[in-house]
Write an enzyme that holds these catalytic residues in place. Sequence first.
Site, mmCIF file in Angstrom:
data_model
loop_
_atom_site.group_PDB
_atom_site.id
_atom_site.type_symbol
_atom_site.label_atom_id
_atom_site.label_comp_id
_atom_site.label_asym_id
_atom_site.label_seq_id
_atom_site.Cartn_x
_atom_site.Cartn_y
_atom_site.Cartn_z
ATOM 1 C CB SER A 1 -0.881 -0.023 1.270
ATOM 2 O OG SER A 1 -1.431 1.250 1.503
ATOM 3 C CE1 TYR B 1 -3.106 0.182 5.306
ATOM 4 C CE2 TYR B 1 -3.604 -2.137 5.658
ATOM 5 C CZ TYR B 1 -3.376 -1.084 4.799
ATOM 6 O OH TYR B 1 -3.389 -1.270 3.449
ATOM 7 C CE LYS C 1 -1.504 -4.163 3.391
ATOM 8 N NZ LYS C 1 -1.863 -5.432 2.732
HETATM 9 C C1 WQD Z 1 -9.247 9.622 1.173
HETATM 10 C C2 WQD Z 1 -9.488 11.116 1.361
HETATM 11 C C3 WQD Z 1 -9.730 11.783 3.651
HETATM 12 C C4 WQD Z 1 -13.504 9.623 4.309
HETATM 13 C C5 WQD Z 1 -6.525 4.615 3.127
HETATM 14 C C6 WQD Z 1 -5.356 3.766 3.559
HETATM 15 C C7 WQD Z 1 -4.708 3.152 2.339
HETATM 16 C C8 WQD Z 1 -5.743 2.402 1.542
HETATM 17 C C9 WQD Z 1 -6.837 3.353 1.118
HETATM 18 C C10 WQD Z 1 -5.868 0.098 2.227
HETATM 19 C C11 WQD Z 1 -8.701 11.722 2.530
HETATM 20 C C12 WQD Z 1 -11.020 12.020 2.866
HETATM 21 C C13 WQD Z 1 -12.349 10.124 3.732
HETATM 22 C C14 WQD Z 1 -14.555 10.507 4.662
HETATM 23 C C15 WQD Z 1 -13.253 12.349 3.837
HETATM 24 N N1 WQD Z 1 -6.307 1.341 2.286
HETATM 25 N N2 WQD Z 1 -12.239 11.475 3.506
HETATM 26 N N3 WQD Z 1 -14.391 11.852 4.404
HETATM 27 O O1 WQD Z 1 -6.830 7.547 4.001
HETATM 28 O O2 WQD Z 1 -6.131 8.049 1.578
HETATM 29 O O3 WQD Z 1 -6.053 5.710 2.397
HETATM 30 O O4 WQD Z 1 -7.422 3.862 2.337
HETATM 31 O O5 WQD Z 1 -5.000 -0.348 1.528
HETATM 32 O O6 WQD Z 1 -3.718 2.255 2.773
HETATM 33 O O7 WQD Z 1 -4.399 4.593 4.180
HETATM 34 O O8 WQD Z 1 -8.257 6.783 2.032
HETATM 35 O O9 WQD Z 1 -10.630 6.980 1.421
HETATM 36 O O10 WQD Z 1 -9.998 7.041 3.892
HETATM 37 O O11 WQD Z 1 -9.454 8.997 2.432
HETATM 38 O O12 WQD Z 1 -13.133 13.573 3.647
HETATM 39 O O13 WQD Z 1 -15.641 10.113 5.195
HETATM 40 O O14 WQD Z 1 -10.856 11.329 1.643
HETATM 41 O O15 WQD Z 1 -9.485 12.855 4.545
HETATM 42 O O16 WQD Z 1 -8.330 13.053 2.168
HETATM 43 P P1 WQD Z 1 -6.786 7.146 2.566
HETATM 44 P P2 WQD Z 1 -9.657 7.403 2.485
#
Ligand code: WQD
Length: 329
Positions: free
Chosen positions: A124, A148, A152
Site C-alpha cells: 500500500s 496497519y 505492510k
Molecule cells: C481519502 C481522502 C480523507 C472519508 C486509506 C489507507 C490506504 C488504503 C486506502 C488500504 C482523505 C477524505 C475520507 C470521509 C473524507 N487502504 N475522507 N471523508 O486515508 O487516503 O487511504 O485507504 O490499503 O492504505 O491509508 O483513504 O478513502 O480514507 O481517504 O473527507 O468520510 O478522503 O481525509 O483526504 P486514505 P480514504
Amino acid sequence: MKILVTGGTGFIGSHTSVELIEKGYDVIILDNLCNSDASVNSIIDSITNKSHVFYKTDLLDEDGIERVFSENEIDAVIHFAGLKAVGESVQMPLEYYNNNITGTLNLLKVMRAHGCKKLVFSSSATVYGVPKSVPIKEDFPLSTTNPYGSTKLMIERILTDLCAADKEFDVTLLRYFNPVGAHPSGLLGDNPTHPNNLMPRIVDAALGKTEALTVYGTDYPTRDGTGVRDYIHVMDLAHGHIKALEHMGGMKIYNLGTGNGQSVLDLVKSFERVNGVKVPCVNMPRREGDVAECYADASKAERELGWKATRDVDDMCRSTWNFALKSRK
Ligand code: WQD
C-alpha cells in the site's frame, strides 16, 4: 498455472480472481470471510462462467494452509488477506500485527515447504508515510504513521530478507494507492461492513443512508483545501496483478496508481455529475493521520510491466454507483 489468491472474496481479491480466471488461470481462493461473504464465490463463477476452488481458512491456522497446498499444486500466490482499516489498527494494534504478520509468516513457511516460491504481495502507498513531495516514486523514503501501515512495511521487509536469503523466491510488491470502482457487471464491488474510505461514504450519502458526507479538512495546502489522493479503478488494479505475475523475477516493487491527484471535492463533483445525484457534504476538521497530498509516479510499472491505468474518474464513479444500486439491500 494454479494461483492461490488469499483474501480472494474481498474487494480487490475478487476482481483479481475474475480477471485471472478469464485469462485462463486456475484459481484457488483462501479467505476467512472476516470482511467478505462466501456468496462472492458464486458471483465470481457466474461472471466467468467457470468454477474455482474455495477454502474458508484463516492464515493463523497453519494446518489449514498446509491442507490447501497438499491438495493443490500451487504455482504462485497473490496475497491480499489482511486487516486493512487504518483507524481500527490504531485501536487494535496487537490484532493487526498478529493477523497480518503471523498470517503472512505462516503462509510463507508452507509455501517454502511445498516449493512454491512465487508471491505477489498486496502492499500500500501507506508505506510512504508523509511523502516529501508528489508524485511518489518507488525509491522514496518509507515510514508509517499507523499499525496497519506498519504491518505492510514489515511484511515488505520480511519478503525482502527472504529474497536475499533464498534466491529461488520471486516476490513482487504492489503498492496500491486508493482503490475504487466496481466490476462492469455491477455484481462485484466494494461493500465494506464499516465504511471508512471516501468512496463508500460518498455512496452512503448519495443513497441517504447518512445525512451527509463528512469532509475531513478544508484547510489543506491543496487547490481546494481538501485532501488529494490517487484513485485507481479496481479493474486496472486487477490487470496490474496479472502483469506482475507475467513479469516475475527476484524482488520487484511497483506503484499501482494513475499518476493523477483528485481532491475530495473533485470526486464528489464527478460522482454527482456522472450519476445525476446529490451528495450532501458537511465540513469537519482534518482526520488524524491524514496527509494533504498522495499520488503516484506510476511510470515504472508502465516501463517494466507494460501496465498503465486506463479507466478514468467518471468510470470509477459510474461503476461504483451501478454496483451500489444493484447490491443495496
Ligand atoms: C481519502 C481522502 C480523507 C472519508 C486509506 C489507507 C490506504 C488504503 C486506502 C488500504 C482523505 C477524505 C475520507 C470521509 C473524507 N487502504 N475522507 N471523508 O486515508 O487516503 O487511504 O485507504 O490499503 O492504505 O491509508 O483513504 O478513502 O480514507 O481517504 O473527507 O468520510 O478522503 O481525509 O483526504 P486514505 P480514504
